[in-house]
Motif scaffolding. Structure first.
Motif, mmCIF file in Angstrom:
data_model
loop_
_atom_site.group_PDB
_atom_site.id
_atom_site.type_symbol
_atom_site.label_atom_id
_atom_site.label_comp_id
_atom_site.label_asym_id
_atom_site.label_seq_id
_atom_site.Cartn_x
_atom_site.Cartn_y
_atom_site.Cartn_z
ATOM 1 N N GLY A 8 46.305 40.526 37.734
ATOM 2 C CA GLY A 8 46.272 41.340 36.529
ATOM 3 C C GLY A 8 46.425 42.824 36.748
ATOM 4 N N GLY A 9 46.507 43.264 37.997
ATOM 5 C CA GLY A 9 46.680 44.675 38.263
ATOM 6 C C GLY A 9 48.058 45.162 37.866
ATOM 7 N N GLY A 10 48.196 46.472 37.791
ATOM 8 C CA GLY A 10 49.456 47.076 37.419
ATOM 9 C C GLY A 10 49.248 48.501 36.981
ATOM 10 N N SER A 11 50.227 49.029 36.279
ATOM 11 C CA SER A 11 50.186 50.415 35.811
ATOM 12 C C SER A 11 49.801 50.486 34.345
ATOM 13 C CB SER A 11 51.535 51.088 36.021
ATOM 14 O OG SER A 11 51.873 51.153 37.395
ATOM 15 N N VAL A 12 48.984 51.476 34.030
ATOM 16 C CA VAL A 12 48.547 51.691 32.656
ATOM 17 C C VAL A 12 48.343 53.186 32.449
ATOM 18 C CG1 VAL A 12 46.107 51.387 33.256
ATOM 19 C CG2 VAL A 12 46.859 51.015 30.902
ATOM 20 N N GLN A 13 48.598 53.659 31.254
ATOM 21 C CA GLN A 13 48.396 55.072 30.962
ATOM 22 C C GLN A 13 46.934 55.360 30.666
ATOM 23 O OE1 GLN A 13 51.212 56.329 27.902
ATOM 24 N NE2 GLN A 13 52.589 56.951 29.543
ATOM 25 N N ALA A 14 46.529 56.591 30.940
ATOM 26 C CA ALA A 14 45.164 57.006 30.652
ATOM 27 C C ALA A 14 44.814 56.728 29.199
ATOM 28 C CB ALA A 14 44.996 58.487 30.960
ATOM 29 N N GLY A 15 43.619 56.191 29.007
ATOM 30 C CA GLY A 15 43.185 55.829 27.674
ATOM 31 C C GLY A 15 43.526 54.400 27.293
ATOM 32 N N GLY A 16 44.333 53.769 28.104
ATOM 33 C CA GLY A 16 44.744 52.408 27.827
ATOM 34 C C GLY A 16 43.764 51.382 28.356
ATOM 35 N N SER A 17 44.122 50.127 28.177
ATOM 36 C CA SER A 17 43.265 49.020 28.576
ATOM 37 C C SER A 17 44.008 48.060 29.483
ATOM 38 C CB SER A 17 42.766 48.262 27.346
ATOM 39 O OG SER A 17 41.994 49.090 26.499
ATOM 40 N N GLN A 18 43.245 47.351 30.282
ATOM 41 C CA GLN A 18 43.807 46.352 31.167
ATOM 42 C C GLN A 18 42.728 45.327 31.491
ATOM 43 O OE1 GLN A 18 46.470 48.048 33.890
ATOM 44 N NE2 GLN A 18 46.686 46.257 35.206
ATOM 45 N N ILE A 19 43.143 44.101 31.691
ATOM 46 C CA ILE A 19 42.189 43.058 32.051
ATOM 47 C C ILE A 19 42.577 42.445 33.390
ATOM 48 C CG2 ILE A 19 43.427 41.270 30.737
ATOM 49 C CD1 ILE A 19 40.618 40.040 30.136
ATOM 50 N N LEU A 20 41.596 42.301 34.251
ATOM 51 C CA LEU A 20 41.784 41.690 35.556
ATOM 52 C C LEU A 20 41.152 40.306 35.557
ATOM 53 C CD1 LEU A 20 40.815 44.688 37.870
ATOM 54 C CD2 LEU A 20 43.054 44.144 36.888
ATOM 55 N N SER A 21 41.720 39.422 36.340
ATOM 56 C CA SER A 21 41.191 38.072 36.470
ATOM 57 C C SER A 21 40.950 37.749 37.931
ATOM 58 C CB SER A 21 42.168 37.049 35.882
ATOM 59 O OG SER A 21 42.398 37.275 34.509
ATOM 60 N N CYS A 22 39.982 36.889 38.170
ATOM 61 C CA CYS A 22 39.694 36.434 39.520
ATOM 62 C C CYS A 22 39.436 34.937 39.478
ATOM 63 C CB CYS A 22 38.480 37.172 40.089
ATOM 64 S SG CYS A 22 37.959 36.608 41.725
ATOM 65 N N ALA A 23 40.291 34.185 40.118
ATOM 66 C CA ALA A 23 40.089 32.747 40.229
ATOM 67 C C ALA A 23 39.044 32.484 41.302
ATOM 68 C CB ALA A 23 41.399 32.057 40.575
ATOM 69 N N VAL A 24 37.984 31.806 40.927
ATOM 70 C CA VAL A 24 36.847 31.579 41.813
ATOM 71 C C VAL A 24 36.704 30.104 42.130
ATOM 72 C CG1 VAL A 24 34.363 31.881 42.114
ATOM 73 C CG2 VAL A 24 35.659 33.537 40.757
ATOM 74 N N SER A 25 36.512 29.809 43.392
ATOM 75 C CA SER A 25 36.245 28.439 43.802
ATOM 76 C C SER A 25 35.270 28.433 44.970
ATOM 77 C CB SER A 25 37.539 27.706 44.187
ATOM 78 O OG SER A 25 38.164 28.311 45.302
ATOM 79 N N GLY A 26 34.447 27.397 45.038
ATOM 80 C CA GLY A 26 33.537 27.231 46.147
ATOM 81 C C GLY A 26 32.188 27.906 46.010
ATOM 82 N N ILE A 27 31.979 28.633 44.922
ATOM 83 C CA ILE A 27 30.686 29.273 44.695
ATOM 84 C C ILE A 27 30.404 29.282 43.206
ATOM 85 C CG2 ILE A 27 31.724 31.586 44.721
ATOM 86 C CD1 ILE A 27 29.013 32.552 45.929
ATOM 87 N N SER A 28 29.231 28.798 42.833
ATOM 88 C CA SER A 28 28.850 28.725 41.430
ATOM 89 C C SER A 28 27.365 28.428 41.329
ATOM 90 C CB SER A 28 29.661 27.637 40.708
ATOM 91 O OG SER A 28 29.376 26.354 41.246
ATOM 92 N N GLY A 29 26.848 28.426 40.105
ATOM 93 C CA GLY A 29 25.462 28.070 39.884
ATOM 94 C C GLY A 29 24.535 29.259 39.782
ATOM 95 N N SER A 30 23.255 28.952 39.651
ATOM 96 C CA SER A 30 22.248 29.974 39.389
ATOM 97 C C SER A 30 22.018 30.933 40.546
ATOM 98 C CB SER A 30 20.924 29.323 39.000
ATOM 99 O OG SER A 30 20.427 28.512 40.051
ATOM 100 N N THR A 31 22.426 30.561 41.739
ATOM 101 C CA THR A 31 22.205 31.417 42.904
ATOM 102 C C THR A 31 23.449 32.186 43.326
ATOM 103 O OG1 THR A 31 22.628 29.584 44.440
ATOM 104 C CG2 THR A 31 20.343 29.967 43.766
ATOM 105 N N ALA A 32 24.475 32.170 42.510
ATOM 106 C CA ALA A 32 25.718 32.856 42.837
ATOM 107 C C ALA A 32 25.766 34.247 42.219
ATOM 108 C CB ALA A 32 26.915 32.041 42.365
ATOM 109 N N CYS A 33 26.147 35.212 43.023
ATOM 110 C CA CYS A 33 26.371 36.572 42.555
ATOM 111 C C CYS A 33 27.865 36.861 42.672
ATOM 112 C CB CYS A 33 25.616 37.593 43.396
ATOM 113 S SG CYS A 33 23.836 37.336 43.511
ATOM 114 N N ILE A 34 28.483 37.272 41.593
ATOM 115 C CA ILE A 34 29.911 37.565 41.597
ATOM 116 C C ILE A 34 30.131 38.906 40.917
ATOM 117 C CG2 ILE A 34 32.216 36.719 41.033
ATOM 118 C CD1 ILE A 34 31.050 33.942 40.712
#
Length: 128
Positions: A8-34
Motif C-alpha cells: 500500500g505504500g506510494g506517493s501522496v501529497q501533503a494533507g492527503g490520505s493513504q492506507i497501508l496493509s500488512c498480511a499477517v500469518s503465524g501469530i494471533s490471539g490474546s498474547t500477540a502484539c502487532i
C-alpha cells in the motif's frame, strides 16, 4: 512460522490520505502484539501504533487523531489508515509482531525493541 508482508505504500501529497496493509500469518490471539513502525533516512526507527491481543491500541503522540490502526481477523490483515499526512512523515513503514509471553505489549512504550518479527517495509513518500 510468522510472516508479515506490507503493501500500500506510494506517493501522496501533503494533507492527503493513504492506507497501508500488512498480511499477517503465524501469530494471533490474546498474547500477540502487532504494530506499525516507520524509519526515515538518517533517523531511528520509531513506533507509530500498536494493537494488542485484546484490541487495545496505543498511538504515538505525533499521529494521534490522524492515524488509525485496525485489524481484520478474518482476513489476517493489519491496516494503518493515515490522514492529513505531512512531508516529514516520509519514511519506510514496517509492520512488526511479538508474543507477550505474559507481559504487556506496552512494557517499553512504542519502542521497536522487543519486536522480533518484521515485514520487509513499504515506502511512503509525502510531497509538499
Amino acid at each position: 512460522q510468522v510472516q508479515l508482508v506490507e503493501s500500500g505504500g506510494g506517493s501522496v501529497q501533503a494533507g492527503g490520505s493513504q492506507i497501508l496493509s500488512c498480511a499477517v500469518s503465524g501469530i494471533s490471539g490474546s498474547t500477540a502484539c502487532i504494530g506499525w513502525f516507520r524509519q526515515a533516512p538518517g533517523k531511528e526507527r520509531e513506533g507509530v501504533a500498536i494493537i494488542d491481543g485484546y484490541g487495545i491500541i496505543t498511538y504515538a503522540d505525533s499521529v494521534q487523531g490522524r492515524f488509525t490502526i485496525s485489524r481484520d481477523n478474518v482476513g489476517n490483515t493489519l491496516y494503518l489508515q493515515m490522514n492529513s499526512l505531512k512531508p516529514d512523515e516520509t519514511a519506510m513503514y514496517y509492520c512488526a509482531a511479538r508474543w507477550t509471553l505474559g507481559s504487556s505489549c506496552y512494557y517499553n512504550g512504542l519502542s521497536p525493541s522487543g519486536f522480533g518479527y518484521w515485514g520487509q517495509g513499504t515506502q511512503v513518500n509525502v510531497s509538499s
